[in-house]
Enzyme design. Structure first.
Site, PDB file in Angstrom:
ATOM      1  N   GLU A   1     -53.235 -16.653  11.521  1.00 59.26           N
ATOM      2  CA  GLU A   1     -52.049 -16.216  12.253  1.00 59.26           C
ATOM      3  C   GLU A   1     -52.360 -15.739  13.666  1.00 59.26           C
ATOM      4  O   GLU A   1     -52.167 -14.558  14.004  1.00 59.26           O
ATOM      5  CB  GLU A   1     -51.325 -15.110  11.470  1.00 59.26           C
ATOM      6  CG  GLU A   1     -50.839 -15.565  10.104  1.00 59.26           C
ATOM      7  CD  GLU A   1     -50.021 -14.498   9.376  1.00 59.26           C
ATOM      8  OE1 GLU A   1     -49.943 -13.366   9.883  1.00 59.26           O
ATOM      9  OE2 GLU A   1     -49.468 -14.805   8.310  1.00 59.26           O
TER      10      GLU A   1
ATOM     11  N   GLU B   1       0.813  -1.220   0.000  1.00 63.80           N
ATOM     12  CA  GLU B   1       0.000   0.000   0.000  1.00 63.80           C
ATOM     13  C   GLU B   1       0.845   1.269   0.000  1.00 63.80           C
ATOM     14  O   GLU B   1       0.729   2.113   0.904  1.00 63.80           O
ATOM     15  CB  GLU B   1      -0.954  -0.009   1.205  1.00 63.80           C
ATOM     16  CG  GLU B   1      -1.928  -1.180   1.177  1.00 63.80           C
ATOM     17  CD  GLU B   1      -2.880  -1.183   2.367  1.00 63.80           C
ATOM     18  OE1 GLU B   1      -2.740  -0.299   3.241  1.00 63.80           O
ATOM     19  OE2 GLU B   1      -3.750  -2.059   2.429  1.00 63.80           O
TER      20      GLU B   1
ATOM     21  N   GLU C   1      -5.155  -8.373   0.434  1.00 62.87           N
ATOM     22  CA  GLU C   1      -5.772  -8.000   1.715  1.00 62.87           C
ATOM     23  C   GLU C   1      -7.240  -7.697   1.477  1.00 62.87           C
ATOM     24  O   GLU C   1      -7.583  -6.963   0.551  1.00 62.87           O
ATOM     25  CB  GLU C   1      -5.119  -6.758   2.347  1.00 62.87           C
ATOM     26  CG  GLU C   1      -3.793  -7.005   3.012  1.00 62.87           C
ATOM     27  CD  GLU C   1      -3.265  -5.748   3.706  1.00 62.87           C
ATOM     28  OE1 GLU C   1      -4.094  -4.891   4.102  1.00 62.87           O
ATOM     29  OE2 GLU C   1      -2.043  -5.626   3.842  1.00 62.87           O
TER      30      GLU C   1
ATOM     31  N   GLU D   1     -50.456 -18.842   2.835  1.00 61.49           N
ATOM     32  CA  GLU D   1     -49.873 -17.556   2.444  1.00 61.49           C
ATOM     33  C   GLU D   1     -48.384 -17.761   2.209  1.00 61.49           C
ATOM     34  O   GLU D   1     -47.694 -18.426   2.996  1.00 61.49           O
ATOM     35  CB  GLU D   1     -50.044 -16.480   3.520  1.00 61.49           C
ATOM     36  CG  GLU D   1     -51.429 -15.864   3.596  1.00 61.49           C
ATOM     37  CD  GLU D   1     -51.489 -14.751   4.648  1.00 61.49           C
ATOM     38  OE1 GLU D   1     -50.435 -14.117   4.887  1.00 61.49           O
ATOM     39  OE2 GLU D   1     -52.569 -14.520   5.211  1.00 61.49           O
TER      40      GLU D   1
END
Length: 1926
Positions: free
Chosen positions: A1536, A1063, A1271, A1747
């Site tokens: 539900e 780098e 990296e 559903e």
């Protein structure tokens, strides 16, 4: 005496040579041998000056094992000095060719026998080799029909392998023994004929193929059998036709009346005359006064040589004696008297035979301590196995997982019998952490892993014909993973953990358990034996017999030492024998494995050696402990005589029997004898033994045995009261075992040795254990090297800490520490782990490590490439990347891709020197700029930390190599510390210690098959060089080149991948621009450019140095690692933003890449911007330096590959910054930001899509260059081991890299994760963690512990990417005939007409008209206006071709006040008209009675919290049944109920919005909902079913839950709780037993009590209610949308909510595609899994999915590819559930028919297959593409296989236009084009047709390819297809 024998041999030679034509052996043969175990023992451990008995008969033959005893050369030389010419060597067919044939020889055995033969030849002794003496190979191939051929094959092998060393061959030495070994059904005569044929074939082969070797061949015959053999033509070959000389086995009684001439008269009948050799001479009753050796031999010669029969030589063992007064002096001689060898005097001498124990004890009794404890520097034999062990109940946990039944140890734990009330329920959690355990083994470099199989995990009840699939799968995964890591599995069938069900029947005291065990073993052999080749039947049965049934200290806790203990042992022995014989008969021929037993024993030393009774007691102790089991198996099939006599004596002394030792029948003895292929031995400590002080009649182990146990206070104590450190005891025990039991015939596997440390000790620095292993293993080495004991393995106990029975978790035996306080049970290596690895690597104890040979170039590095000189463009040609990707939808962008990387892909991890090494000033290292910086106050490091110690890698090399091996990485990228090698930065100061460290690291990597990738400079410049100006000093280029040159020269023979700079962009900016990094130069406008200029030139110089001086010899590659963030234009359609994004790429990546990879010069974008801004700043020249043409040419192409570091992305737009002060950042003229939706990390937000785009940009900008990602990783502030965010990061980033490789053709060659472990993260110090391994910086040892991300990364490496799991592969097929296809809606969501025609208010009317309850303040007063649009809705349904329609009825539309006081006929009439319209359209109604919309009038009196509502609901249901039941045949009571209770009365998100009683109200509501459902069901069942014939049930909703960490049992349990609290809350009472599930009841009760309540907050059903509720269903209605990742979360006890009771938190996987709803991620796999859960949990009820669907947000989205993907994936998973899993799925319903009011999100979330245009007053229903897709599935009843040709169902009928108002033509983005919806629709159809054709073609092609080759290799780089990932 020598003169005497010289005269004798001279005379004998004159007899033997007359007429001899055997020229090569013209001397008289005097033969000794063979080697026996007793002979070796007597030579090695002389007792006084006694002579050894050399008669070979009756002795155990020496089985060749390496190394050869060290004293053999001296012994052989002494024989040769005594006129011995030949030595007998007996080969072992079974040892050389274990399988019987030459296809798979034992290389170690071949080498061993060659060494033995070479030792004889070196001593000038001629080997006389016998091919077969005894013990045929254990192979079914040795049948009578092929025996002769196999023997001939074996003989050929031996002639070839040893013929150059052997002159005399004998095929058989004992025909009678060989006859007995052959299959018994044949007669003796036929078996003898077989042997004759085998001999004849061997004889002919030798003379046809190996005559050039000049040897002779014969067979040993009994002298008395000559006449018999000559009579039969079939056997005469043995005596005259197929022999080169006659070899005789001769016994002679000196006192016999029969003379020698009579005895040998038949020799004269053989024609032609043959030469005779006396192979074995046995003398009996020959007193010294009768004959001298000479006269005896002369009489033999006279008898044999009569009529010209020639004598070649004799066996002289009868006259040979050796004496040895010390190990260093062996003397052999031929006696001039027979006195020493007469049977009479020998018997007198041995009238009191010395036992094996006494002999072994006397060997060592007088050994000086210094000699005893002397450390042997030597190695173990080649092929020696090193390993570690565990036991199932010690480590597995998962005590009830996968249907496992309880074992006796589970019961023991539940009775709280273990210390600390510990249980083995979770233990070390190995059931879920098998992959982590194998990683630990790799780290150790273990070669064998001894583990046990849990009987009750395979057969929960101990018996049965149906093993647990989950249990079998667990062991399959473990075994396969071991083999994949090249680790040999050693499987133990029984390690003390009897199924409790069998114990309830009497356990090992019940004879039937033997049958059960044999059945269980037989199954294991069948299931695993194709991969497991080492089996242990029982592990330490003495412990179970003694402690389990004797003292009761172990499970099952029975205290009966006199009876039960012996009964148990008796049955264990019988079970073992039967199991061995079963394997031998049924599995050995195919599997070729070995079956043994592991026995434990202490060594016993007499307390008072001078007391014979103590000596006898010590021997008795061993027979009671070891011989109890070893003697029946390895000696004679019965208990030791000592043991039987002792028990008999004790019983006779007492008024009643003290002990009952069962007896074996003769048949059982035969079954037991020899029933083991090896003896496994466990040993931990030694004992001092004395005779019991008094004869007690109270039964106990010691009193029955008549001994008393003691320890020497000087012996070091361990944390265990029964283990003292006595290393020398193991050597003595091994010698005893070898002589008493194995006798050289059966190998010994040392299968258990170790010691514990206590909880209070240093849990990681186990120095005492290090010493223990060092000393004990060295004693084992002595036993092998100095005592010739055949030990084949050393297996340490234990791999890791575990549940240690009565001691619980207080005794830690593990090489790895397990933190039992953490739910993830992390494992951390102790020092002892590194010691064992060191011993394994050296195969013993060497002062120096063995120099490893250079490995092949395993990384398959690319060849050197040159850069192209393409001109720059602004923006660059790489702008096509933005054009290609920037307009992708989020769904397209993020959709996960499955595939693998190239076969030679390089997986690795990275680190850097300063960040991990520490030792900042150790061993002569010079300071670096980072040392100087971190030692300067106020430096800006967050936690004021330094890298002085860091991870201490300089001193922890073993730890680093351990974790690297565990990870399975192929490469390790690390950097060299310049100042560690050159302390002053120049080659005038080379630090040898630093060089040695890197040499050891590199060698260690290569020895571990890990490829080193070395960075020369990772920011840590020597401070001495900084003091002269650092990189601003031009001389640094030369100095860096000098440093690099030295590294190439020193390490380059092994390092093939070099990186010059890491780098450099960041280094030049942070160190010289912003000044935040050392050397802290703050010069942002000039210095970064100057430094980069120098760095580029320095890099080029080093590259050329390598290229010109080293490349040809070292063949490596060299580059530099560049860093970049992806730049995404804020507005991709705005050219200035695209140019800004490109400019950012050029200013960061191109700054270095453009000169090196392209033109030798900077990018034009940089030159232009910096030059212009410099001019505007009134500077004479640009601040960006320029290269000369010569420099450009020198720089261009100075990299062989492209190395990239990348972590994040930025959104970029153009900006005009201030001109002054000058700055590199401002020169770029752009602004950066991050999208707040991107996941946060400790430093930058994660934007994985940038990885793919960045790789594509590099490809476009720099060509098809090989790329290595050197990296990539993520920093987190939380140090926890459960780093799920890091897993998500790697998963998404690597997947984008995979897309770039597979889809875009990027030449990606490798990926390196940053970082191997937590380290010093520069200015963040130790506050940010990047490591796959956690490092404890508070601990001086800096222990490394794997995070869960480490396991994930290993999985990626193992799979070489992310292949599609087989269970996720798309399947073709159709659902069963009659399958129901439906779509659904709900009244409140679509009807509107909220006050029309007398409808009453519902709770949602009230809720939506309350502020801040609904998103965007939406209301459903009109919604889709379905109340007025029945015909439009029916048309929409017809578009879908569905057979059914599920809708709900508004309670308040029928009964405005909720009661039957008034029925609203207008409302009822709406539903009648709707149902009639449906039936007219041939669509069957599925009616939901209640879908969240309770009448407000009922809520005003308490709603579902008021128990009267049960009756109200029943009355409402009665109205529906009466008025609609004749037309409706499918009823759903409640939709539900979980949502009603949890969100309506818990969180308050749903109406009625109650949230202030979250710990009680939801449970009360749920209680009433269940009872209301039951009442409605009974009403229908009792009153209406008979007449109406319908079905009725309830719809349950549930997510599926996966454990966040599948290897964490707590997370697994949390996932189960999640589903039980959601789906099981209502399903369990109705579908199982009328009551709540135990998980809920236990959780809520315990938390209620902990909060101080007297009872559970969960209401209870009465027994009558349970009966009424249970079974109230006709089908299982099920709604499902998504999956979550669940993990355990402990809420405060004072917190009373459903969530807190559940104790679960949940997250979602970042790689799962999202939707318009925050809670809904697309996870099709979860659909199949939860359908299977319903099947298993509720006995496979008929299921209707009522559903399932997905939402989006935003515009109309007519081309809804996302929804198509969802439906296709989910419905396909349903198909798999039906076809493959046999789930009784009857129907599927998609949610929803059309966009509607989605509760608290209003109209924002759109689930509809039809778009509803709310801006149009007519509210038209416009079909989306998903509607057409779903219709095709309905018409096809699934997914027809395209390979079978076009299916009629795919021929779509003409579309029916829905009734709607005109809509404007909208534009649709389709494949990057803006099209009208009609054109897009047409294009989609075309694309769909092409896709079908493509799928058909692909299927056909796949079939053809699969047929032609099952092993087709993966696509090469050139074959990759650039197709879309969707």
């Amino acid at each position: 005496m020598e003169l005497f024998w010289s005269i004798v041999f001279t005379v004998l030679l004159s007899f033997s040579c007359r007429g001899s034509d055997w020229e090569s052996d013209s001397n008289f043969i005097s033969a000794a041998g063979p080697l026996t175990t007793d002979l070796l023992l007597s030579l090695q451990y002389p007792q006084g000056n006694q002579t050894s008995d050399f008669a070979a008969g009756g002795k155990d033959l020496y089985v060749c094992s390496q190394p050869l005893p060290a004293f053999l050369p001296e012994y052989f030389s002494s024989l040769r000095a005594s006129e011995i010419t030949h030595y007998k060597v007996f080969l072992s067919w079974a040892q050389l060719l274990p399988a019987g044939h030459s296809g798979d020889p034992d290389g170690n055995a071949v080498r061993c026998y060659r060494q033995l033969l070479e030792a004889l030849r070196a001593a000038q002794l001629q080997p006389m080799v016998v091919l077969h003496h005894q013990h045929l190979p254990a192979s079914s191939a040795l049948r009578s029909a092929v025996f002769a051929d196999l023997f001939a094959e074996y003989a050929t092998f031996a002639f070839h392998a040893f013929g150059d060393l052997v002159g005399v061959w004998l095929t058989f030495s004992d025909l009678e023994a060989a006859i007995r070994e052959l299959p018994q059904p044949e007669s003796r005569a036929s078996r003898l004929q077989l042997l004759t044929e085998a001999h004849r074939k061997a004889y002919e082969i030798y003379h046809q193929k190996y005559a050039a070797q000049g040897g002779k061949v014969s067979v040993v015959l009994q002298a008395e059998e000559i006449s018999e053999l000559l009579l039969e033509s079939s056997t005469s070959a043995l005596a005259k036709d197929s022999i080169d000389f006659l070899s005789l086995d001769l016994s002679y009684e000196c006192q016999s009346e029969m003379s020698l001439p009579e005895k040998l008269s038949k020799l004269q009948t053989i024609e032609p005359k043959v030469k005779v050799f006396i192979f074995t001479l046995r003398l009996q009753d020959c007193p010294s006064s009768r004959k001298s050796p000479a006269s005896l031999l002369f009489s033999f010669i006279e008898a044999i040589n009569k009529d010209q029969v020639l004598t070649l030589g004799f066996d002289v063992n009868a006259f040979l004696n050796c004496s040895s007064t010390s190990k260093k002096s062996i003397s052999c001689f031929l006696t001039d008297s027979l006195a020493l060898q007469t049977d009479h005097e020998r018997a007198a001498r041995n009238s009191a035979p010395v036992s094996t124990y006494q002999r072994v004890w006397e060997m060592f009794a007088h050994q000086p301590r210094a000699e005893r404890d002397a450390f042997l520097q030597d190695t173990f034999p080649q092929g020696f196995l090193w390993g570690v062990s565990t036991g199932a109940f010690n480590v597995e946990g998962g005590w009830a997982e996968g249907g496992r039944g309880p074992s006796v140890w589970d019961q023991f734990g539940h009775l709280k019998a273990a210390q600390g009330q510990a249980t083995p329920e979770v233990a070390s959690d190995s059931y879920y952490k098998w992959a982590s355990d194998v990683a630990l083994l790799r780290g150790l470099r273990a070669q064998v892993y001894k583990f046990s199989i849990s009987w009750s995990r395979i057969f929960p009840m101990g018996r049965g014909s149906s093993p647990s699939p989950q249990g079998v799968a667990y062991y399959n995964k473990l075994i396969d993973s071991l083999l994949d890591s090249h680790i040999e599995p050693m499987a133990t069938l029984f390690h003390w953990d009897l199924p409790q069900a069998l114990q309830d029947e009497g356990g090992w005291q019940n004879e039937s358990v033997v049958d059960a065990f044999v059945d269980y073993a037989a199954f294991c052999f069948s299931a695993f034996g194709n991969r497991v080749k080492l089996w242990v039947t029982f592990h330490e049965p003495w412990v179970m017999s003694y402690a389990g049934y004797g003292t009761g200290q172990h499970a099952p806790g029975i205290s009966d030492p006199g009876i039960a203990s012996f009964q148990v042992a008796h049955l264990v022995l019988k079970a073992h024998a039967r199991t061995w014989h079963h394997y031998n008969s049924h599995h050995r021929p195919q599997q070729q494995g070995r079956v043994g037993i592991v026995l434990n024993s202490d060594w016993a030393e007499p307390l008072s050696p001078e007391r014979p009774e103590d000596l006898a007691a010590s021997e008795r102790f061993l027979h009671f402990m070891l011989g109890w089991f070893a003697h029946p198996i390895f000696v004679d099939g019965d208990y030791p005589a000592t043991m039987k006599a002792q028990i008999q004596q004790r019983n006779e002394q007492c008024p009643s029997p003290v002990a009952q030792l069962p007896e074996f029948t003769d048949t059982e003895k035969q079954l037991l004898k020899g029933s083991a292929d090896f003896l496994g031995l466990s040993h931990y400590t030694s004992r001092l033994i004395s005779k019991a002080p008094e004869d007690s009649c109270i039964p106990s182990y010691d009193t029955i045995g008549g001994f008393s146990q003691h320890t020497d206070p000087a012996w070091p104590q361990t944390s265990s009261p029964w283990i003292r450190v006595v290393p020398w005891g193991i050597r003595r025990l091994l010698q005893f075992v070898s002589l008493e039991y194995t006798k050289g015939k059966v190998p010994i596997y040392l299968a258990g040795n170790g010691m514990p440390i206590g909880e209070s000790e240093n849990l990681l620095s186990d120095s005492l254990r290090v010493d223990y292993f060092n000393q004990y293993i060295n004693e084992v080495l002595k036993a092998i090297k100095e005592d010739s004991v055949d030990v084949r393995s050393y297996i340490a106990r234990s791999l890791m800490d575990g549940f240690e029975g009565p001691a619980g978790y207080s005794q830690r035996f593990g090489l790895y520490h397990v933190n039992f306080n953490e739910s993830s049970k992390p494992r951390t290596p102790r020092k002892s782990a590194f010691l064992l690895t060191s011993i394994i690597e050296k195969n013993g104890f060497l002062t120096k490590a063995v120099k490893q040979p250079l490995p092949p170039n395993s990384a398959h590095l690319p060849s050197k490439t040159r850069a192209s000189a393409l001109p720059s463009e602004v923006p660059s040609k790489a702008k096509v990347v933005w054009e290609k990707f920037s307009n992708q939808t989020k769904f397209e962008r993020d959709l996960f891709y499955h595939g693998t990387f190239r076969d030679d892909f390089l997986w690795g991890v990275s680190s850097s020197a300063y960040q991990i090494e520490g030792a900042w000033d150790a061993d002569g290292k010079g300071p670096s700029i980072w040392d100087n910086f971190t030692h300067t106050p106020g430096n800006g490091v967050t936690d004021n930390s330094t890298g002085d110690i860091a991870c201490d890698s300089y001193n922890q090399l073993d730890a680093d190599l351990n974790v690297l091996r565990a990870l399975k990485v192929k490469a390790y990228r690390f950097s060299l510390s310049w100042s560690r090698i050159f302390p002053t930065g120049t080659n005038s100061s080379i630090n040898s210690h630093g060089v040695d460290y890197y040499n050891r690291l590199i060698d260690g990597l290569l020895a571990s098959d890990i490829f080193p990738m070395v960075t020369l400079f990772h920011w840590d410049l020597p401070q001495a060089l900084q003091d002269i100006g650092g990189w601003e000093n031009p001389s640094l280029i030369d100095l860096f080149d000098s440093y690099a040159d030295y590294c190439f020269q020193t390490f380059g023979d092994r390092v093939k991948f070099w990186i010059t700079f890491n780098e450099p962009t960041y280094y030049s900016w942070w160190s010289y621009g912003s000044g935040t990094f050392p050397p802290n130069v703050n010069d942002p406008g000039w210095a970064p450019y100057r430094i980069s200029h120098a760095l580029i030139k320095a890099h080029a110089r080093v590259y050329h140095t390598y290229d010109e001086k080293y490349r040809q010899s070292q063949n490596g590659v060299i580059s530099l690692s560049l860093v970049a963030q992806w730049a995404e234009p804020k507005s991709p359609d705005v050219l200035r933003d695209v140019e800004a994004a490109d400019r950012k790429m050029q200013f960061t990546l191109g700054w270095y890449a453009h000169p090196i990879f392209k033109t030798g010069d900077y990018p034009d974008a940089m030159k232009w911007k910096v030059g212009n801004r410099s001019e505007l700043q009134h500077l004479a020249t640009s601040r960006l330096p320029s290269f000369t043409e010569e420099e450009k040419s020198y720089i261009r192409g100075t990299a062989d590959v492209f190395c990239l570091n990348t972590y994040s992305s930025k959104i970029v737009q153009h900006k005009t910054p201030a001109l002054n002060p000058p700055s590199y950042e401002d020169d770029q003229e752009l602004a950066e930001e991050e999208d707040t939706s991107w996941p946060t990390t400790a430093m930058n937000r994660a934007a994985s899509f940038g990885m793919r785009r960045l790789l594509n940009w590099i490809k476009e900008e720099y060509g098809d260059i090989p790329i290595y990602i050197t990296e990539n990783g993520v920093g987190l502030t939380n140090p926890r081991l459960e780093d799920i965010d890091r897993i998500f990061y790697y998963k998404t980033y690597i997947n984008e890299a995979l897309k770039a490789y597979r889809l875009d053709g990027v030449n990606l060659r490798g990926y390196f994760a940053w970082s191997l472990m937590d380290n010093f993260e520069w200015l963040q110090g130790y506050t940010i963690k990047f490591g796959l391994y956690h490092v404890d910086f508070e601990n001086v040892n800096r222990p490394r512990t794997a995070r869960i991300s480490a396991s994930y990364y290993t999985e990626l490496i193992t799979n070489n990417g992310m292949p599609l799991p087989s269970e996720d592969e798309f399947v073709y097929g159709q659902f069963p005939e009659g399958f129901v296809w439906s779509t659904s809606t709900a009244a409140f969501q679509i009807e509107g007409a909220w006050r029309a025609d007398g409808k009453g208010l519902g709770i949602w009317d009230t809720f939506t008209h309350t502020r801040l309850k609904i998103e965007n303040d939406d209301i459903a007063d009109v919604a889709c206006d379905s109340y007025h649009k029945i015909s439009e809705d029916v048309v929409a349904l017809q578009n879908l071709a569905v057979t059914h329609y599920r809708f709900s009825i508004s309670w308040s539309r029928i009964l405005p006040d909720g009661t039957t006081n008034y029925i609203n006929e207008a409302g009822l009439n709406y539903y009648v008209r709707l149902i009639d319209a449906l039936l007219a359209a041939n669509i069957k109604p599925q009616v939901t009675m209640y879908h969240f919309d309770l009448p407000q009038a009922l809520q005003d009196v308490g709603g579902w919290e008021n128990e009267t509502i049960v009756q109200r609901f029943k009355e409402y249901a009665d109205v529906l049944f009466q008025r609609l039941g004749d037309k409706v045949k499918f009823w759903i009571t409640l939709n539900e109920p979980f949502v009603v209770a949890y969100h309506g009365y818990g969180t308050g998100l749903y109406a009625p919005g109650i949230y202030f009683r979250p710990g009680t109200a939801p449970y009360i509501v749920g209680h009433n909902l269940i009872k209301a459902h039951a009442e409605a069901w009974h009403l229908y069942n009792d009153v209406y079913r008979a007449s109406q014939g319908g079905v009725i049930s309830i719809t349950i909703s549930s997510d599926w839950a996966e454990p966040r960490d599948p290897s964490n049992q707590e997370d697994v349990e949390a996932a189960k709780r999640y589903v039980q609290f959601m789906g099981g809350w209502f399903a369990h009472p109705i579908f199982k037993n009328g009551d709540y599930n135990e998980v809920m009841k236990t959780q809520i009760r315990e938390r209620s009590l902990a909060a101080g309540l007297n009872e559970s907050r969960l209401p209870e059903f009465t027994e009558s209610e349970k009966r009424r509720i249970n079974g109230t269903y006709d089908f299982f209605g099920f709604n499902h949308y998504t999956t979550v990742l669940a993990y355990n979360f402990n809420y405060p006890s004072i917190m009373s909510t459903v969530d807190a009771d559940r104790g679960v938190a949940s997250i979602v996987d970042r790689s799962w595609p999202g939707s318009g709803s925050y809670w809904l991620k697309m996870t099709p796999f979860g659909f199949r899994r939860i359908l299977n859960w319903i099947k298993e949990e509720y006995n496979n009820p008929p299921i209707y999915v009522t559903e399932n669907g997905v939402s989006h947000r935003g515009d109309s989205y007519l081309n809804d590819t996302t929804r198509i993907y969802y439906l296709r994936s989910y419905i396909n998973e349903a198909l798999k559930a039906v076809q493959q899993d046999k789930v009784d799925l009857r129907g599927y319903t998609v949610w929803t028919l059309m966009d509607n009011f989605e509760w608290y999100t209003g109209f924002s979330d759109k689930f509809g297959l039809h778009f509803v245009n709310y801006s149009d007053p007519s509210l038209p229903r416009i079909p989306r593409e998903s509607a057409k897709f779903y219709a095709s599935i309905v018409r096809c009843n699934g997914f027809p296989d395209p390979a079978e040709g076009p299916h009629p169902c795919l021929l779509q009928p003409e579309d029916t236009d829905p009734t709607m108002s005109p809509v404007s033509q909208e534009e649709v983005q389709f494949l990057g084009l803006s099209l009208g919806s009609t054109e897009a629709e047409t294009a989609l159809y075309v694309l769909f047709s092409l896709m079908l054709l493509g799928v058909c073609g692909l299927a056909f092609l796949s079939y053809a390819l699969c047929k032609s080759s099952k092993q087709r290799k993966k696509l090469s780089q050139q074959e990759l297809s650039p197709v879309s990932s969707f």
